[in-house]
Design a protein around this motif. Structure first.
Motif, PDB file in Angstrom:
ATOM      1  N   HIS A 190       0.833  -1.185   0.000  1.00  0.00           N
ATOM      2  CA  HIS A 190       0.000   0.000   0.000  1.00  0.00           C
ATOM      3  C   HIS A 190       0.877   1.248   0.000  1.00  0.00           C
ATOM      4  CE1 HIS A 190      -3.160  -2.747   1.954  1.00  0.00           C
ATOM      5  NE2 HIS A 190      -3.533  -2.507   0.721  1.00  0.00           N
ATOM      6  N   VAL A 191       0.437   2.240  -0.754  1.00  0.00           N
ATOM      7  CA  VAL A 191       1.192   3.489  -0.889  1.00  0.00           C
ATOM      8  C   VAL A 191       0.218   4.656  -1.004  1.00  0.00           C
ATOM      9  CG1 VAL A 191       3.263   2.520  -1.969  1.00  0.00           C
ATOM     10  CG2 VAL A 191       1.298   3.125  -3.387  1.00  0.00           C
ATOM     11  N   SER A 192       0.763   5.860  -0.983  1.00  0.00           N
ATOM     12  CA  SER A 192      -0.037   7.047  -1.293  1.00  0.00           C
ATOM     13  C   SER A 192       0.053   7.308  -2.788  1.00  0.00           C
ATOM     14  CB  SER A 192       0.478   8.256  -0.523  1.00  0.00           C
ATOM     15  OG  SER A 192       1.765   8.634  -1.009  1.00  0.00           O
ATOM     16  N   TRP A 193      -0.836   8.170  -3.290  1.00  0.00           N
ATOM     17  CA  TRP A 193      -0.737   8.563  -4.705  1.00  0.00           C
ATOM     18  C   TRP A 193       0.627   9.217  -4.972  1.00  0.00           C
ATOM     19  CZ3 TRP A 193      -3.877   6.524  -7.997  1.00  0.00           C
ATOM     20  CH2 TRP A 193      -5.211   6.242  -7.662  1.00  0.00           C
ATOM     21  N   TYR A 194       1.109   9.951  -4.009  1.00  0.00           N
ATOM     22  CA  TYR A 194       2.424  10.594  -4.122  1.00  0.00           C
ATOM     23  C   TYR A 194       3.526   9.543  -4.268  1.00  0.00           C
ATOM     24  CZ  TYR A 194       6.648  12.939  -2.330  1.00  0.00           C
ATOM     25  OH  TYR A 194       7.923  13.405  -2.160  1.00  0.00           O
ATOM     26  N   ASP A 195       3.480   8.505  -3.430  1.00  0.00           N
ATOM     27  CA  ASP A 195       4.468   7.428  -3.524  1.00  0.00           C
ATOM     28  C   ASP A 195       4.359   6.704  -4.867  1.00  0.00           C
ATOM     29  OD1 ASP A 195       5.326   7.882  -0.885  1.00  0.00           O
ATOM     30  OD2 ASP A 195       3.752   6.575  -0.080  1.00  0.00           O
ATOM     31  N   PHE A 196       3.124   6.462  -5.288  1.00  0.00           N
ATOM     32  CA  PHE A 196       2.875   5.777  -6.555  1.00  0.00           C
ATOM     33  C   PHE A 196       3.483   6.584  -7.710  1.00  0.00           C
ATOM     34  CE2 PHE A 196      -0.747   3.951  -9.405  1.00  0.00           C
ATOM     35  CZ  PHE A 196       0.125   3.014  -9.954  1.00  0.00           C
ATOM     36  N   ALA A 197       3.233   7.885  -7.721  1.00  0.00           N
ATOM     37  CA  ALA A 197       3.764   8.743  -8.784  1.00  0.00           C
ATOM     38  C   ALA A 197       5.286   8.742  -8.798  1.00  0.00           C
ATOM     39  CB  ALA A 197       3.234  10.166  -8.608  1.00  0.00           C
ATOM     40  N   ASN A 198       5.904   8.826  -7.623  1.00  0.00           N
ATOM     41  CA  ASN A 198       7.365   8.800  -7.551  1.00  0.00           C
ATOM     42  C   ASN A 198       7.929   7.513  -8.126  1.00  0.00           C
ATOM     43  OD1 ASN A 198       8.513  11.225  -6.466  1.00  0.00           O
ATOM     44  ND2 ASN A 198       7.535  10.783  -4.512  1.00  0.00           N
ATOM     45  N   THR A 199       7.268   6.392  -7.835  1.00  0.00           N
ATOM     46  CA  THR A 199       7.727   5.103  -8.369  1.00  0.00           C
ATOM     47  C   THR A 199       7.593   5.072  -9.886  1.00  0.00           C
ATOM     48  OG1 THR A 199       7.038   4.002  -6.329  1.00  0.00           O
ATOM     49  CG2 THR A 199       7.447   2.599  -8.234  1.00  0.00           C
ATOM     50  N   ILE A 200       6.479   5.582 -10.390  1.00  0.00           N
ATOM     51  CA  ILE A 200       6.266   5.620 -11.848  1.00  0.00           C
ATOM     52  C   ILE A 200       7.363   6.422 -12.527  1.00  0.00           C
ATOM     53  CG2 ILE A 200       4.745   6.499 -13.669  1.00  0.00           C
ATOM     54  CD1 ILE A 200       2.404   6.011 -11.633  1.00  0.00           C
ATOM     55  N   PHE A 201       7.654   7.604 -11.997  1.00  0.00           N
ATOM     56  CA  PHE A 201       8.650   8.464 -12.642  1.00  0.00           C
ATOM     57  C   PHE A 201      10.063   7.897 -12.510  1.00  0.00           C
ATOM     58  CE2 PHE A 201       5.410  11.934 -11.750  1.00  0.00           C
ATOM     59  CZ  PHE A 201       4.950  11.942 -13.062  1.00  0.00           C
ATOM     60  N   ALA A 202      10.356   7.264 -11.392  1.00  0.00           N
ATOM     61  CA  ALA A 202      11.675   6.650 -11.223  1.00  0.00           C
ATOM     62  C   ALA A 202      11.860   5.520 -12.224  1.00  0.00           C
ATOM     63  CB  ALA A 202      11.835   6.123  -9.794  1.00  0.00           C
ATOM     64  N   GLU A 203      10.820   4.700 -12.402  1.00  0.00           N
ATOM     65  CA  GLU A 203      10.884   3.610 -13.379  1.00  0.00           C
ATOM     66  C   GLU A 203      10.977   4.152 -14.798  1.00  0.00           C
ATOM     67  OE1 GLU A 203      11.157   0.388 -13.381  1.00  0.00           O
ATOM     68  OE2 GLU A 203      11.133   0.065 -11.219  1.00  0.00           O
ATOM     69  N   ALA A 204      10.226   5.212 -15.078  1.00  0.00           N
ATOM     70  CA  ALA A 204      10.243   5.796 -16.416  1.00  0.00           C
ATOM     71  C   ALA A 204      11.622   6.344 -16.770  1.00  0.00           C
ATOM     72  CB  ALA A 204       9.194   6.894 -16.513  1.00  0.00           C
ATOM     73  N   LYS A 205      12.263   6.954 -15.800  1.00  0.00           N
ATOM     74  CA  LYS A 205      13.621   7.478 -16.017  1.00  0.00           C
ATOM     75  C   LYS A 205      14.589   6.331 -16.234  1.00  0.00           C
ATOM     76  CE  LYS A 205      16.604  11.036 -15.695  1.00  0.00           C
ATOM     77  NZ  LYS A 205      17.888  10.361 -15.800  1.00  0.00           N
ATOM     78  N   GLN A 206      14.497   5.300 -15.430  1.00  0.00           N
ATOM     79  CA  GLN A 206      15.403   4.161 -15.546  1.00  0.00           C
ATOM     80  C   GLN A 206      15.205   3.420 -16.871  1.00  0.00           C
ATOM     81  OE1 GLN A 206      15.303   1.533 -12.173  1.00  0.00           O
ATOM     82  NE2 GLN A 206      16.594  -0.006 -13.120  1.00  0.00           N
TER      83      GLN A 206
END
Length: 294
Positions: free
Chosen positions: A220-236
């Motif tokens: 479970h995460v917050s929308w903020y955590d979810f967004a950070n994970t998405i952008f980190a993966e997108a950059k990688q």
């Protein structure tokens, strides 16, 4: 051979169901979108179900526009209540089981900890109210039913949070994302897999595990955590060439017509115990973001 009828075949879960079923040789399925079957039309539903005579109906059709639902009240109830009721009545008449997708929005979102299936409901808006009404109608009309509550659905198809984040990243350097709403992002392909697993299980003789189940992603995460994970993966993965700055904001800073549950954490223990189905691995589902960005 199991006969399976799917409604809402062009939605996120519906498309994933069709994709997975195309690879299965032991299932005869009929997948219909809203242009092919209006589930709010009782006569049309009855005709299709009687003609095809499925073993299982999976209803993946829904009015999911949470904010629009506050104005489109009649439409929301037609699709989220009348439609499922029509399908469940038709299923019962031909002896089929009914699988119906529901939502975390049936809860108030003010509980500490994870919601279990037996917790008191308390929807805070038209969308949640209409979905809860649909749950009740399905349970009353068809004894052999499974209601699958899920949350924060995303996939490579349709409109969802992941695709929105990637789209906004093309024109923004920073975003403010709500950090005080928590839940479990759930990959639509995993929901489809869970539904098909359940469909096979409930067609076996003497199956008794009917009722309500929760199925969502972990952790479970917050929308903020979810967004950070998405952008980190997108950059990688090279989907984004520059880093995105994500700023945490409060729900009060991002007003919407419909109230969102602050807590959408669903407990997955029951579905694991009964069917051996593990929570959706949403982090794994983000390993192919090029497919989301296309």
């Amino acid at each position: 051979m199991m006969k399976l009828l799917i409604t809402g075949s062009l939605g996120q879960v519906g498309r994933c169901l069709v994709e997975q079923l195309n690879g299965m040789t032991d299932v005869d399925f009929l997948a219909l979108d809203r242009e092919e079957l209006d589930i709010t039309d009782e006569a049309a539903v009855s005709a299709v179900v009687t003609s095809f005579s499925p073993d299982v109906i999976i209803n993946a059709a829904a009015h999911t526009a949470v904010d629009k639902a506050e104005e489109e009240i009649a439409l929301s109830y037609a699709i989220n209540l009348d439609g499922p009721a029509n399908l469940a009545n038709a299923a019962d008449k031909v002896g089929a089981a009914m699988l119906h997708i529901s939502t975390d929005y049936v809860f108030a979102g003010n509980k500490d900890g994870e919601y279990v299936e037996s917790d008191e409901t308390g929807p805070q808006g038209v969308y949640g109210e209409s979905k809860l009404a649909g749950e009740i109608a399905v349970a009353q009309a068809c004894e052999r039913h499974i209601i699958l509550r899920t949350a924060w659905v995303f996939s490579e198809l349709g409109g969802n949070f992941v695709k929105s984040m990637l789209r906004l990243a093309q024109s923004r350097e920073s975003l403010g994302i709500v950090a005080d709403q928590f839940g479990g992002p759930t990959y639509a392909g995993d929901i489809a897999s869970a539904l098909l697993h359940i469909a096979v299980a409930i067609t076996k003789e003497n199956h008794t595990g009917f009722g309500i189940y929760h199925y969502s992603g972990m952790p479970h995460v917050s929308w903020y955590d979810f967004a950070n994970t998405i952008f980190a993966e997108a950059k990688q993965q090279g989907v984004l060439t520059t880093a995105m700055t994500v700023n945490p904001i409060a729900t009060a800073d991002y007003p919407t017509p419909a109230k969102r549950p602050a807590n959408s954490k669903l407990n997955n223990d029951k579905i694991l115990t009964q069917f051996g189905i593990h929570p959706s691995d949403w982090q794994l589902a983000l390993k192919n973001l090029k497919d989301y960005a296309s």
